[in-house]
Each structure stands twice: as structure tokens, then as C-alpha cells.
Design an enzyme around this catalytic site. Structure first.
Site, PDB file in Angstrom:
ATOM      1  N   ASP A 175      22.624  -0.381  26.883  1.00  0.00           N
ATOM      2  CA  ASP A 175      23.563  -0.695  27.499  1.00  0.00           C
ATOM      3  C   ASP A 175      24.441   0.342  28.029  1.00  0.00           C
ATOM      4  OD1 ASP A 175      25.211  -1.544  29.282  1.00  0.00           O
ATOM      5  OD2 ASP A 175      24.346  -4.277  29.213  1.00  0.00           O
TER       6      ASP A 175
ATOM      7  N   ASP B   7      29.948  -3.769  33.647  1.00  0.00           N
ATOM      8  CA  ASP B   7      28.538  -4.486  34.933  1.00  0.00           C
ATOM      9  C   ASP B   7      29.082  -3.929  36.007  1.00  0.00           C
ATOM     10  OD1 ASP B   7      26.406  -5.617  32.729  1.00  0.00           O
ATOM     11  OD2 ASP B   7      28.541  -6.638  31.939  1.00  0.00           O
TER      12      ASP B   7
ATOM     13  N   ASP C 294      21.725  -3.424  35.010  1.00  0.00           N
ATOM     14  CA  ASP C 294      22.494  -4.804  34.312  1.00  0.00           C
ATOM     15  C   ASP C 294      23.861  -4.297  35.101  1.00  0.00           C
ATOM     16  OD1 ASP C 294      23.062  -6.468  32.920  1.00  0.00           O
ATOM     17  OD2 ASP C 294      23.602  -5.869  30.875  1.00  0.00           O
TER      18      ASP C 294
ATOM     19  N   HIS D  19      27.952  -0.544  26.872  1.00  0.00           N
ATOM     20  CA  HIS D  19      28.591  -1.279  25.438  1.00  0.00           C
ATOM     21  C   HIS D  19      29.210  -0.371  24.666  1.00  0.00           C
ATOM     22  CE1 HIS D  19      25.879  -5.181  25.961  1.00  0.00           C
ATOM     23  NE2 HIS D  19      26.911  -4.768  27.532  1.00  0.00           N
TER      24      HIS D  19
ATOM     25  N   LYS E  55      26.251  -3.963  21.390  1.00  0.00           N
ATOM     26  CA  LYS E  55      27.913  -4.145  22.487  1.00  0.00           C
ATOM     27  C   LYS E  55      29.209  -3.937  21.384  1.00  0.00           C
ATOM     28  CE  LYS E  55      28.957  -7.084  26.058  1.00  0.00           C
ATOM     29  NZ  LYS E  55      29.390  -7.765  27.194  1.00  0.00           N
TER      30      LYS E  55
ATOM     31  N   GLU F 148      19.848  -6.036  21.909  1.00  0.00           N
ATOM     32  CA  GLU F 148      20.620  -4.880  22.169  1.00  0.00           C
ATOM     33  C   GLU F 148      22.143  -5.008  21.875  1.00  0.00           C
ATOM     34  OE1 GLU F 148      21.543  -6.599  26.613  1.00  0.00           O
ATOM     35  OE2 GLU F 148      23.082  -5.057  27.296  1.00  0.00           O
TER      36      GLU F 148
ATOM     37  N   HIS G 245      19.603  -0.365  29.569  1.00  0.00           N
ATOM     38  CA  HIS G 245      20.263  -1.244  30.588  1.00  0.00           C
ATOM     39  C   HIS G 245      21.592  -0.082  31.313  1.00  0.00           C
ATOM     40  CE1 HIS G 245      19.719  -5.291  28.818  1.00  0.00           C
ATOM     41  NE2 HIS G 245      18.698  -5.299  29.280  1.00  0.00           N
TER      42      HIS G 245
ATOM     43  N   ASP H 149      35.114  -3.973  31.988  1.00  0.00           N
ATOM     44  CA  ASP H 149      33.949  -4.170  32.794  1.00  0.00           C
ATOM     45  C   ASP H 149      33.800  -3.795  32.106  1.00  0.00           C
ATOM     46  OD1 ASP H 149      32.576  -6.650  34.290  1.00  0.00           O
ATOM     47  OD2 ASP H 149      32.209  -4.853  35.528  1.00  0.00           O
TER      48      ASP H 149
ATOM     49  N   TRP I 143      20.133 -10.462  23.384  1.00  0.00           N
ATOM     50  CA  TRP I 143      21.293 -10.413  23.297  1.00  0.00           C
ATOM     51  C   TRP I 143      21.872 -11.605  23.301  1.00  0.00           C
ATOM     52  CZ3 TRP I 143      25.490 -11.940  26.462  1.00  0.00           C
ATOM     53  CH2 TRP I 143      26.700 -11.603  26.236  1.00  0.00           C
TER      54      TRP I 143
HETATM   55  C1  RNT Z   1      25.665  -8.118  28.211  1.00  0.00           C
HETATM   56  C2  RNT Z   1      24.494  -8.040  27.720  1.00  0.00           C
HETATM   57  C3  RNT Z   1      23.117  -8.777  28.524  1.00  0.00           C
HETATM   58  C4  RNT Z   1      23.840  -9.455  29.568  1.00  0.00           C
HETATM   59  C5  RNT Z   1      22.609  -9.713  30.687  1.00  0.00           C
HETATM   60  C6  RNT Z   1      22.572 -10.737  31.620  1.00  0.00           C
HETATM   61  O1  RNT Z   1      26.693  -7.663  27.513  1.00  0.00           O
HETATM   62  O2  RNT Z   1      24.789  -6.744  28.920  1.00  0.00           O
HETATM   63  O3  RNT Z   1      21.988  -7.780  28.808  1.00  0.00           O
HETATM   64  O4  RNT Z   1      24.130  -8.440  30.500  1.00  0.00           O
HETATM   65  O5  RNT Z   1      22.056 -10.740  29.262  1.00  0.00           O
HETATM   66 ZN    ZN Z   2      22.482  -5.413  29.048  1.00  0.00          ZN
END
Ligand code: RNT
Ligand code: ZN
Length: 421
Positions: free
Chosen positions: A261, A298, A328, A264, A230, A228, A288, A296, A187
Site C-alpha cells: 500500500d 488515504d 485504496d 503505509h 502497515k 497487507e 493498494h 493520512d 489487513w
Molecule cells: C488500511 C489498509 C486497508 C484499508 C481497507 C479499507 O490502512 O490500507 O487496505 O484501507 O481495508
Molecule cells: Zn490498503
């Protein structure tokens, strides 16, 4: 809860599930075989162990100042072991490149070697778990412009390609020594805050960089590469070089894994429907699992409808054998060990729930055009006694039942985390 009660509740639940054609013993055996990769970066707010003095970058933000975060590899390993002891089953650990053990030296990202990760490998061997890996394309002076592999500067691009190659070699060493294939996730933060004039150049350079990085042949039994995408990041709202479409195309055309993810995409977009789609064109994927909340991507994973639907897709499509499940997220406002435990236990619960849905009946209803029954039975299945199965599974795997794990985390906080000042 007393063991006797857990067993009794399970017996009653087992009968109830059996009445709708579901074998709960088989489901628990199946669940036992699914490893979840716990991400090292929840343990220290994506800090890493380098001594570059660079702040967390690349649009990643860990907010909160809960005391007791891990400051050394030994502390991070102890915290992770605590988490593992509270989660049923055997899992994996996912390491970012800037978590190497550099012995107080300044080892730049293109100079890291398996030697710097031997401590992690030995630890994983001791626990009998597999490792996963990630090059770190952020929190570094050469990432300050928010352009790494797609940078217009040849020297910077080369530096990051070298980092990627170094990481793939480290991952291969992990896979080889542990006898468990490592998955390396790529990523990069590359993108722009405001409207770019040239969307093409960075993408062309990214393709070139990735091709150079992946040109080094590595035995797929030791390491698999994944990419990955986003939609946007903080400070990178208008343009992300490695978008969903970009990496989907890259992965399919180059035979790489593709990382979905859950945080994302557009805030109302889920990955549920993407899983069976991308599986038409690639053998394996990486997840992920995260939870987006407004801007956000995460937050700690909860047992939401979104998560349940992911579990359902993996089980219904028989995709578990082709899916690497990683977590993640990073929350610095709560106990970090608890954050791992909550997210992982929820991921497992979603799978167990999916494994115990009345699949046969639902499929028959759908095939026969009886959508009334499909909806009715699906909704009734929501309130089946999943908790009794889960508790029994935890007891069977010798981890705390119900919320009993929390007392252990609190004790650990008092005995260990609180002393980290
Ligand atoms: C970032 C990605 C990635 C990170 C990690 C820390 O948006 O999701 O995977 O969260 O590499
Ligand atoms: Zn991620």
C-alpha cells in the site's frame, strides 16, 4: 474536444513517439488489458451495510461531509457504474465484507456466506467485471481493543479466524461464478498507541491465526490470498503487529501474495524500489495505490512523480501480468464518484506514460554507461504529448475526453446524489 481534433492530435503524437522508437498503438492495446480494482469503500466513506452501530475504527478515518454518499448496495452499485462509464477500459470492483446484503438482519462477521454477496456477484456478471474481496477486521465490537487475529483472548481470536475463513469461501464463490480469480486482501488494524512491552506475543498469535485461516484449501483459480502490512495508524502509532517485515516474511514463507500500500510507509519512503525487490521471491503482488499526506495514508491518487514511478517499475520490469492493481483511499470531502474517476484515470495515465517511454534507447544508454543520455532523454520524455494519446484512448473506448467527464458527474450529482437526504 471534437473527435476530428482528437484524431489529428493523436496522429501527430504518434509520429513524434515513433521517432523515438515507440509504438503508441501497441501501447494502447496493452493498456486496454490492464484492469484496475476500484474499492467500494470510497463510495460511502468506509461505512458498510451492517447494522451494528459501530463507528469506523481500526485507525481509519474518512474526513469530510460531502453530501450524497451511497446508503444502500443499490446506490453504491449505481455510483460505481457511473464511475465505470467515465473510465476507459474494463475494470474490477473490490468489496469489503461488511458491504454484504444482510436483509436488515444482524448477521455477525463469522456467519456471512456467499448468499449475502449474491447481489454483488450478479451485478458483476451483468457488467462482465471481476470482483475482489476483503475480510473486515474493524468497525466491530470485537475489534474495539484494536486486537483481532493477534488478540490474547482465544475466543476473540477464533471469531476473527472464522471471519477470515468465511471471507475466503465468499471470495471463492465470486471467482468461480464470475470465471475471474478473486484476490482477497487481509489487513488487520492490530497494534498499540504507546510503547508495547511485548512485541513478540501478538506476532506469534497472528502467525497462528493466519495459518489457521489459510489452512482451508481453496482453488487458486477462484481465490488468491494477499497480506497487507502497515507502519502505523491513527491511535496505533507505536506498534503495528502486521508490519512490512512481518508480512513480507509471512507471504514468502507461506506462498501468499503480498500487498504494497503506497500510504503505509514512512512519509518520505515510496514503494518504487520495493516492487522489483519483492518480485525476486514471489510470483504475484497486490498494490493498494493510495496517496499519503502527512499522517493520512488515504488521499485520492493524483498523477504525481510517485505514481509515475510505480507505473514505470511495473512496465519496465514486465510485472503487469503478475501485479493486481487496486486503489485504496477515501475522501469524504469531494464528490465520491469523482474521487473514483480521478484516481483510476490517473493510475491508467501513469501506466500509459510508462508504456510509451523510449525504453529501448534508455536501456541502451544505461548498458553502454552513457548516463548522460539516460538522464537527458528521460527528462525530455516527460514533456512528450501524453495527453494526445490519452484523449485518443478515451475516445476509442467511448468515454468522455479530457475533463468532459466532470460535467457528467455534476449532472449525476444533481439528478441522483442530491436527492439522497
Ligand atoms: C488500511 C489498509 C486497508 C484499508 C481497507 C479499507 O490502512 O490500507 O487496505 O484501507 O481495508
Ligand atoms: Zn490498503
Amino acid at each position: 474536444m471534437a473527435r476530428k481534433n482528437v484524431e489529428q492530435a493523436y496522429k501527430l503524437a504518434r509520429e513524434q513517439y515513433a521517432a523515438s522508437g515507440v509504438d503508441t498503438d501497441a501501447a494502447l492495446r496493452k493498456l486496454r488489458a490492464v484492469p484496475i480494482s476500484l474499492h467500494c469503500w470510497q463510495g460511502d466513506d468506509v461505512g458498510g451495510f451492517e447494522k451494528f452501530g459501530t463507528e469506523l475504527g481500526g485507525g481509519l478515518a474518512a474526513t469530510g461531509n460531502y453530501p450524497g454518499k451511497a446508503r444502500t448496495p443499490a446506490e453504491l452499485r449505481a455510483d460505481a457504474e457511473k464511475a465505470f462509464s467515465l473510465i476507459p477500459g474494463k475494470h474490477r470492483f473490490n468489496i469489503h465484507a461488511f458491504y454484504g446484503e444482510f436483509g436488515g438482519k444482524r448477521v455477525d462477521r463469522n456467519e456471512i456466506t456467499p448468499r449475502h454477496f449474491q447481489g454483488w456477484i450478479d451485478w458483476a456478471k451483468k457488467l462482465g467485471i471481476g470482483l475482489d474481496f476483503n475480510p473486515t477486521f474493524f468497525s466491530h465490537p470485537k475489534a474495539a481493543s484494536n486486537f483481532t487475529l493477534s488478540n490474547a483472548d482465544k475466543g476473540i481470536r477464533k471469531f476473527w479466524v472464522e471471519h477470515g475463513i468465511a471471507c475466503r469461501k465468499i471470495a471463492a464463490a465470486m471467482g468461480k461464478q464470475l470465471g475471474k480469480t478473486c484476490v482477497t486482501n487481509v489487513w488487520i488494524p492490530d497494534g498499540m498507541k504507546d510503547i508495547p512491552i511485548d512485541r513478540v506475543g501478538p506476532r506469534e498469535r497472528l502467525t497462528q491465526s493466519l495459518d489457521e485461516m489459510f489452512a482451508v484449501k481453496i482453488n487458486p483459480a477462484y481465490n488468491l490470498d494477499s497480506v497487507e502490512g502497515k507502519l502505523f495508524g491513527i491511535g496505533c502509532e507505536s506498534y503495528t503487529v502486521g508490519s512490512h517485515e512481518y508480512y513480507l516474511g509471512y507471504a514468502v514463507s507461506r506462498g501468499k501474495l503480498f500487498t504494497l500500500d503506497t500510504g503505509h510507509y514512512h512519509p518520505t519512503e515510496t514503494i518504487t524500489d520495493k516492487i522489483s525487490s519483492v518480485f525476486q521471491f514471489m510470483p504475484e503482488i497486490l498494490l493498494h495505490v493510495s496517496r499519503g499526506v502527512r499522517w493520512d495514508s488515504d488521499h485520492v491518487v493524483i498523477l504525481s512523480n510517485d505514481l509515475e514511478e510505480i507505473g514505470q517499475e511495473l512496465v519496465r520490469g514486465n510485472f503487469l501480468g503478475r501485479t493486481h492493481i487496486g486503489l485504496d483511499y477515501f475522501d469524504a470531502s469531494i464528490n465520491r464518484v469523482a474521487a473514483w474517476v480521478i484516481g483510476t484515470r490517473n493510475m491508467l495515465k501513469s501506466l500509459l506514460k510508462a508504456m510509451t517511454e523510449p525504453a529501448k534507447t534508455l536501456r541502451q544508454a544505461e548498458a553502454g554507461g552513457d548516463y548522460t543520455s539516460r538522464l537527458a532523454l528521460l527528462e525530455e520524455s516527460r514533456t512528450m504529448p501524453l495527453g494526445a494519446l490519452w484523449d485518443y484512448y478515451c475516445a476509442q473506448q467511448d468515454v468522455p475526453v479530457g475533463s468532459a467527464w466532470l460535467a457528467e458527474v455534476k449532472q449525476y450529482e444533481q439528478d441522483v446524489l442530491a436527492l439522497r437526504k
